[in-house]
Design an enzyme around this catalytic site. Structure first.
Site, PDB file in Angstrom:
ATOM      1  N   ASN A  73      -9.403   1.604   9.791  1.00  0.00           N
ATOM      2  CA  ASN A  73      -8.495   1.388  10.907  1.00  0.00           C
ATOM      3  C   ASN A  73      -8.990   2.122  12.148  1.00  0.00           C
ATOM      4  O   ASN A  73      -9.514   1.525  13.082  1.00  0.00           O
ATOM      5  CB  ASN A  73      -7.075   1.818  10.544  1.00  0.00           C
ATOM      6  N   THR A  74      -8.855   3.452  12.147  1.00  0.00           N
ATOM      7  CA  THR A  74      -9.138   4.231  13.355  1.00  0.00           C
ATOM      8  C   THR A  74     -10.547   4.015  13.878  1.00  0.00           C
ATOM      9  O   THR A  74     -10.757   3.906  15.094  1.00  0.00           O
ATOM     10  CB  THR A  74      -8.902   5.725  13.083  1.00  0.00           C
ATOM     11  N   LYS A  76       0.877  -1.166   0.000  1.00  0.00           N
ATOM     12  CA  LYS A  76       0.000   0.000   0.000  1.00  0.00           C
ATOM     13  C   LYS A  76       0.912   1.212   0.000  1.00  0.00           C
ATOM     14  O   LYS A  76       1.616   1.487   0.973  1.00  0.00           O
ATOM     15  CB  LYS A  76      -0.913   0.018   1.223  1.00  0.00           C
ATOM     16  N   GLY A 127      -8.031   9.288   9.663  1.00  0.00           N
ATOM     17  CA  GLY A 127      -8.396   9.411  11.065  1.00  0.00           C
ATOM     18  C   GLY A 127      -9.434  10.459  11.388  1.00  0.00           C
ATOM     19  O   GLY A 127      -9.764  10.660  12.559  1.00  0.00           O
ATOM     20  N   ALA A 151      -9.450   5.583   4.207  1.00  0.00           N
ATOM     21  CA  ALA A 151      -9.248   6.766   5.057  1.00  0.00           C
ATOM     22  C   ALA A 151     -10.512   7.606   5.212  1.00  0.00           C
ATOM     23  O   ALA A 151     -11.267   7.820   4.257  1.00  0.00           O
ATOM     24  CB  ALA A 151      -8.123   7.649   4.536  1.00  0.00           C
ATOM     25  N   GLY A 152     -10.725   8.061   6.442  1.00  0.00           N
ATOM     26  CA  GLY A 152     -11.798   8.998   6.745  1.00  0.00           C
ATOM     27  C   GLY A 152     -13.128   8.374   7.105  1.00  0.00           C
ATOM     28  O   GLY A 152     -14.044   9.075   7.540  1.00  0.00           O
TER      29      GLY A 152
END
EC number: 2.8.1.10
Length: 256
Positions: free
Chosen positions: A206-207, A96, A157, A184-185
């Site tokens: 993830n986050t 990635k 995040g 992301a986001g």
């Protein structure tokens, strides 16, 4: 199922492995999610020799395909070097590719990204580029040898969801046969479902999972949302309308 560089994944949900409260919680979350891929940062793996080895053993025990990333890199040269090191550590050609160009939003540097992607694909890597929803940038990445695109939904995040629906729709429409992952986001399962409803092939979280009060429960919620969003896309959803349309037929109603 969509193929990613010739590989069929068990799930359309990809899960990051950073920021979890404990290894046990990470393991539980990955299993509850039924994740098709887990992403791993080389920087975390190599930070402390013993801790890194223990973490890598944990990841291998999950039995899930690993996608190393070049998180934290700010130049093409740095990203290429990190990717080459990751291939040695993790034993995979998948990478990635992240090249950050702006520190507040962590927005990808599309110029450096294309340069690094070209170098890595020529070196035998299967590149998953973390990018903006830029159409020209996407075309350049495909020309550089990428077979997968990973546009952001919002800054890493942030949990803001899909900031630019028009851009994401346009990207999907312009390259209908290219596997794409929204990365992301994404903050809540409804964001993931929305990405899948747009026709994207997978999402990477993830986050939103790692920082949830109950990561394992949230991971399961995201798995269900991804499945629901994909089913909705395949069912061909109705188009939006500006005016109301009665759902009950008026023919045959009594007239007073």
């Amino acid at each position: 199922m969509t193929l990613f560089y010739g590989t069929e994944l068990a799930s359309r949900l990809m899960l990051g492995t950073a920021q979890y409260p404990s290894p046990e919680i990470l393991t539980d979350a990955v299993r509850r999610a039924g994740a098709g891929v887990v992403t791993v940062s080389l920087r975390r793996e190599a930070a402390h020799a013993r801790a890194g080895q223990s973490f890598w053993e944990l990841i291998r025990a999950l039995g899930v395909p690993v996608l190393p990333n070049t998180a934290g890199c700010h130049t093409a040269r740095e990203a290429v070097t990190t990717a080459q090191m990751a291939r040695e550590v993790f034993g995979t050609n998948w990478i990635k590719l992240e090249v950050i160009g702006e520190s507040d939003t962590l927005q990808p540097d599309m110029f450096a990204l294309v340069e690094a992607a070209r170098i890595l694909t020529e070196d035998g890597f299967n590149v998953f580029p973390y990018m903006t929803e830029d159409l020209v940038g996407a075309e350049r990445l495909l020309r550089a040898g990428c077979e997968v695109l990973m546009p952001w939904g919002a800054p890493i995040g942030s949990g803001k969801g899909l900031n630019n629906l028009f851009g994401l729709r346009a990207l999907r429409a312009h390259f209908p046969d290219v596997p794409m992952v929204v990365d992301a986001g994404i903050g809540v399962p409804s964001h993931a479902a929305q990405a899948m409803e747009l026709g994207y092939d997978a999402v990477l979280i993830n986050t939103a999972v790692a920082r949830a009060g109950d990561p394992a429960q949230m991971a399961r919620a995201f798995a269900m949302a991804v499945e629901a969003g994909r089913m909705a896309y395949l069912a061909d959803p109705m188009e939006e309308r500006d005016m109301a349309v009665p759902s009950t037929p008026v023919i045959g109603q009594a007239v007073l």
